[in-house]
Design a protein around this motif. Structure first.
Motif, PDB file in Angstrom:
ATOM      1  N   ARG A  80      20.082 -34.662 -22.971  1.00 26.26           N
ATOM      2  CA  ARG A  80      20.939 -33.412 -23.827  1.00 26.26           C
ATOM      3  C   ARG A  80      21.781 -33.750 -24.655  1.00 26.26           C
ATOM      4  NH1 ARG A  80      20.760 -31.160 -18.103  1.00 26.26           N
ATOM      5  NH2 ARG A  80      19.059 -29.610 -18.134  1.00 26.26           N
ATOM      6  N   SER A  81      22.264 -35.059 -24.200  1.00 31.79           N
ATOM      7  CA  SER A  81      23.449 -35.704 -25.167  1.00 31.79           C
ATOM      8  C   SER A  81      22.790 -36.155 -26.550  1.00 31.79           C
ATOM      9  CB  SER A  81      24.023 -36.887 -24.392  1.00 31.79           C
ATOM     10  OG  SER A  81      24.767 -36.699 -23.348  1.00 31.79           O
ATOM     11  N   TYR A  82      21.672 -36.691 -26.351  1.00 34.48           N
ATOM     12  CA  TYR A  82      20.776 -37.082 -27.571  1.00 34.48           C
ATOM     13  C   TYR A  82      20.486 -35.758 -28.313  1.00 34.48           C
ATOM     14  CZ  TYR A  82      17.034 -38.779 -30.654  1.00 34.48           C
ATOM     15  OH  TYR A  82      16.411 -39.155 -31.634  1.00 34.48           O
ATOM     16  N   ILE A  83      20.121 -35.114 -27.922  1.00 32.84           N
ATOM     17  CA  ILE A  83      19.861 -33.502 -28.594  1.00 32.84           C
ATOM     18  C   ILE A  83      21.302 -33.091 -29.283  1.00 32.84           C
ATOM     19  CG2 ILE A  83      18.712 -31.244 -28.216  1.00 32.84           C
ATOM     20  CD1 ILE A  83      16.917 -32.260 -26.264  1.00 32.84           C
ATOM     21  N   ALA A  84      22.242 -32.999 -28.411  1.00 29.53           N
ATOM     22  CA  ALA A  84      23.472 -32.641 -28.834  1.00 29.53           C
ATOM     23  C   ALA A  84      23.750 -33.275 -30.154  1.00 29.53           C
ATOM     24  CB  ALA A  84      24.486 -32.698 -27.980  1.00 29.53           C
ATOM     25  N   HIS A  85      23.718 -34.638 -30.118  1.00 28.16           N
ATOM     26  CA  HIS A  85      24.096 -35.594 -31.297  1.00 28.16           C
ATOM     27  C   HIS A  85      23.172 -35.381 -32.393  1.00 28.16           C
ATOM     28  CE1 HIS A  85      25.486 -39.502 -33.201  1.00 28.16           C
ATOM     29  NE2 HIS A  85      24.307 -39.212 -33.861  1.00 28.16           N
ATOM     30  N   ARG A  86      21.954 -34.941 -32.138  1.00 31.11           N
ATOM     31  CA  ARG A  86      20.968 -34.889 -33.295  1.00 31.11           C
ATOM     32  C   ARG A  86      21.262 -33.261 -33.993  1.00 31.11           C
ATOM     33  NH1 ARG A  86      18.544 -37.684 -36.318  1.00 31.11           N
ATOM     34  NH2 ARG A  86      16.590 -37.009 -36.374  1.00 31.11           N
ATOM     35  N   THR A  87      21.527 -32.444 -33.125  1.00 31.62           N
ATOM     36  CA  THR A  87      22.129 -31.101 -33.461  1.00 31.62           C
ATOM     37  C   THR A  87      23.597 -31.233 -34.364  1.00 31.62           C
ATOM     38  OG1 THR A  87      21.039 -30.232 -31.828  1.00 31.62           O
ATOM     39  CG2 THR A  87      22.451 -28.736 -32.754  1.00 31.62           C
ATOM     40  N   LEU A  88      24.738 -31.595 -33.756  1.00 35.46           N
ATOM     41  CA  LEU A  88      25.794 -31.466 -34.212  1.00 35.46           C
ATOM     42  C   LEU A  88      26.222 -32.674 -35.123  1.00 35.46           C
ATOM     43  CD1 LEU A  88      27.361 -30.508 -30.951  1.00 35.46           C
ATOM     44  CD2 LEU A  88      26.706 -28.955 -32.692  1.00 35.46           C
ATOM     45  N   VAL A  89      25.858 -33.722 -34.954  1.00 32.25           N
ATOM     46  CA  VAL A  89      26.168 -34.840 -35.988  1.00 32.25           C
ATOM     47  C   VAL A  89      25.147 -34.886 -37.342  1.00 32.25           C
ATOM     48  CG1 VAL A  89      26.871 -37.237 -36.121  1.00 32.25           C
ATOM     49  CG2 VAL A  89      27.350 -35.829 -33.960  1.00 32.25           C
ATOM     50  N   ASP A  90      23.999 -35.152 -36.642  1.00 31.37           N
ATOM     51  CA  ASP A  90      22.776 -35.237 -37.516  1.00 31.37           C
ATOM     52  C   ASP A  90      22.448 -34.137 -38.562  1.00 31.37           C
ATOM     53  OD1 ASP A  90      22.850 -38.000 -37.231  1.00 31.37           O
ATOM     54  OD2 ASP A  90      21.220 -37.654 -35.783  1.00 31.37           O
ATOM     55  N   LYS A  91      22.699 -32.988 -37.841  1.00 28.14           N
ATOM     56  CA  LYS A  91      22.525 -31.542 -38.208  1.00 28.14           C
ATOM     57  C   LYS A  91      20.996 -31.428 -38.835  1.00 28.14           C
ATOM     58  CE  LYS A  91      27.306 -31.017 -39.975  1.00 28.14           C
ATOM     59  NZ  LYS A  91      27.627 -30.086 -38.569  1.00 28.14           N
ATOM     60  N   ILE A  92      20.210 -31.964 -37.968  1.00 24.78           N
ATOM     61  CA  ILE A  92      18.599 -31.822 -38.401  1.00 24.78           C
ATOM     62  C   ILE A  92      18.218 -30.392 -37.892  1.00 24.78           C
ATOM     63  CG2 ILE A  92      18.009 -34.124 -37.873  1.00 24.78           C
ATOM     64  CD1 ILE A  92      16.788 -33.483 -35.201  1.00 24.78           C
ATOM     65  N   ALA A  93      17.156 -30.234 -38.790  1.00 20.68           N
ATOM     66  CA  ALA A  93      16.463 -28.733 -38.293  1.00 20.68           C
ATOM     67  C   ALA A  93      15.872 -28.594 -36.958  1.00 20.68           C
ATOM     68  CB  ALA A  93      15.383 -28.373 -39.384  1.00 20.68           C
ATOM     69  N   ASN A  94      15.824 -27.340 -36.417  1.00 14.76           N
ATOM     70  CA  ASN A  94      15.297 -26.865 -35.086  1.00 14.76           C
ATOM     71  C   ASN A  94      13.775 -27.414 -35.058  1.00 14.76           C
ATOM     72  OD1 ASN A  94      17.576 -26.317 -34.213  1.00 14.76           O
ATOM     73  ND2 ASN A  94      17.194 -23.898 -33.836  1.00 14.76           N
ATOM     74  N   SER A  95      12.841 -27.257 -36.124  1.00 16.31           N
ATOM     75  CA  SER A  95      11.563 -27.616 -35.761  1.00 16.31           C
ATOM     76  C   SER A  95      11.742 -29.237 -35.647  1.00 16.31           C
ATOM     77  CB  SER A  95      10.999 -27.504 -37.091  1.00 16.31           C
ATOM     78  OG  SER A  95      11.732 -27.856 -38.356  1.00 16.31           O
ATOM     79  N   THR A  96      12.515 -29.950 -36.555  1.00 16.99           N
ATOM     80  CA  THR A  96      12.413 -31.312 -36.236  1.00 16.99           C
ATOM     81  C   THR A  96      12.958 -31.940 -34.882  1.00 16.99           C
ATOM     82  OG1 THR A  96      12.727 -31.678 -38.663  1.00 16.99           O
ATOM     83  CG2 THR A  96      13.347 -33.641 -37.176  1.00 16.99           C
ATOM     84  N   LEU A  97      14.061 -31.139 -34.505  1.00 16.29           N
ATOM     85  CA  LEU A  97      14.594 -31.406 -33.039  1.00 16.29           C
ATOM     86  C   LEU A  97      13.663 -31.157 -32.183  1.00 16.29           C
ATOM     87  CD1 LEU A  97      17.623 -32.146 -31.847  1.00 16.29           C
ATOM     88  CD2 LEU A  97      17.696 -29.596 -31.589  1.00 16.29           C
ATOM     89  N   ASP A  98      12.959 -30.013 -32.204  1.00 18.37           N
ATOM     90  CA  ASP A  98      11.915 -29.895 -31.189  1.00 18.37           C
ATOM     91  C   ASP A  98      10.666 -30.661 -31.080  1.00 18.37           C
ATOM     92  OD1 ASP A  98      11.373 -27.996 -28.921  1.00 18.37           O
ATOM     93  OD2 ASP A  98       9.488 -27.436 -29.987  1.00 18.37           O
ATOM     94  N   HIS A  99      10.589 -31.324 -32.136  1.00 20.62           N
ATOM     95  CA  HIS A  99       9.343 -32.258 -32.341  1.00 20.62           C
ATOM     96  C   HIS A  99       9.973 -33.666 -31.579  1.00 20.62           C
ATOM     97  CE1 HIS A  99       6.309 -35.135 -33.616  1.00 20.62           C
ATOM     98  NE2 HIS A  99       7.353 -35.808 -34.026  1.00 20.62           N
TER      99      HIS A  99
END
Length: 310
Positions: A80-99
């Protein structure tokens, strides 16, 4: 609530998120490295393409660099920390994040099933909600503009083959003469997941293929010849550039090979082909995916109203 949960996870692991990591860290020589290698071997045995395996490796390595723990010590909160980092810091799209989430989940699920780890930390990792957008197809007029803008046999043949077979561009370039039934108008193709299916050649495409084979006679190797002549394979980027060139002459915007695939699916559906048959034509494993390819905005509602109402 989901945004709050991500933010809380991010804040709780702030020191970890800010730590710089530049190398893949695999700790246990006898376990983690072996598991890491065996996972990719299993993907290859399942028939995944080299490109797909490289994407898996890229995403897993990125996760490993971020977490820097032995596999057995990784928890759900780490993921979850990794997902949070990719969301809030790297700001990637949800489609990329879910992949990326899916890759990590599949990796740890495999580790658990193969007994490299005793618990599966990915089991409680929620899917990322991704808004599904309808994929557009060409209009009837755009298809005719593209046809009129083709120059030479090869361009005409490629365009009609895209429309007729509904192949992915990566599949189109691998279609071979050995698998082409010229009298029956069918070709077998190996698609995603190493699955074989039959695609069909309509009359217009057959005319241009026959003319192309008269000019470049061959009965082995790729049907569409590459830059080195008979026996060579045209690249996917070569097909993409060709379509872009044709579209530029035609004045058609947002034209690329995959859009022909959607166009064929849409036309087939509107002419009455059953959804499962369209799915088989495209080589999809899920009818839900096929539905995204059928552009309902191209329905002629006025004509249907006149046919069924009043």
């Amino acid at each position: 609530m989901r945004k709050l949960k991500i933010t809380m996870t991010f804040n709780l692991s702030k020191l970890q998120l800010e730590e710089s990591r530049n190398e893949v860290v695999i700790y246990d020589q006898t376990s983690d490295i072996a598991a890491y290698k065996q996972f990719f071997i299993s993907l290859k045995l399942r028939g995944l393409s080299d490109r797909s395996i490289q994407l898996y490796m890229y995403n897993i390595d990125k996760f490993n660099r971020f977490i820097s723990k032995p596999f057995k010590k990784i928890t759900a909160n780490d993921i979850r920390s990794y997902i949070a980092h990719r969301t809030l810091v790297d700001k990637i799209a949800n489609s990329t994040l879910d992949h990326e989430r899916g890759v990590v989940v599949r990796f740890f699920s495999w580790l658990y099933e193969e007994e490299y780890i005793t618990t599966n930390p990915s089991k409680r990792i929620e899917k990322i909600k991704v808004e599904k957008r309808l994929l557009e197809s060409f209009t009837v007029a755009e298809v005719e503009f593209l046809r009129d803008s083709c120059r030479g046999l090869k361009q005409k043949m490629v365009l009609e083959m895209l429309l007729s077979t509904a192949c992915r561009v990566s599949e189109l370039v691998t279609l071979r003469m050995e698998n082409y039934d010229r009298s029956g108008g069918t070709i077998s193709v190996i698609g995603k997941g190493n699955k074989e299916r039959i695609v069909f050649i309509h009359a217009r495409a057959k005319i241009y293929i026959d003319a192309y084979l008269e000019k470049f006679p061959h009965d082995h190797g790729p049907i569409i010849c590459g830059g080195d002549g008979i026996g060579s394979e045209m690249s996917t980027s070569g097909i993409q550039k060709m379509i872009k060139t044709i579209a530029g002459r035609a004045g058609v915007k947002e034209a690329y090979p995959h859009k022909f695939r959607r166009t064929t699916a849409t036309d087939a559906s509107h002419r009455g082909m059953a959804l499962n048959d369209v799915r088989d034509l495209l080589g999809h494993s899920s009818a839900e995916t096929t539905l995204l390819y059928i552009d309902s905005s191209k329905n002629d509602l006025k004509a249907k109203h006149a046919q069924f109402v009043g």
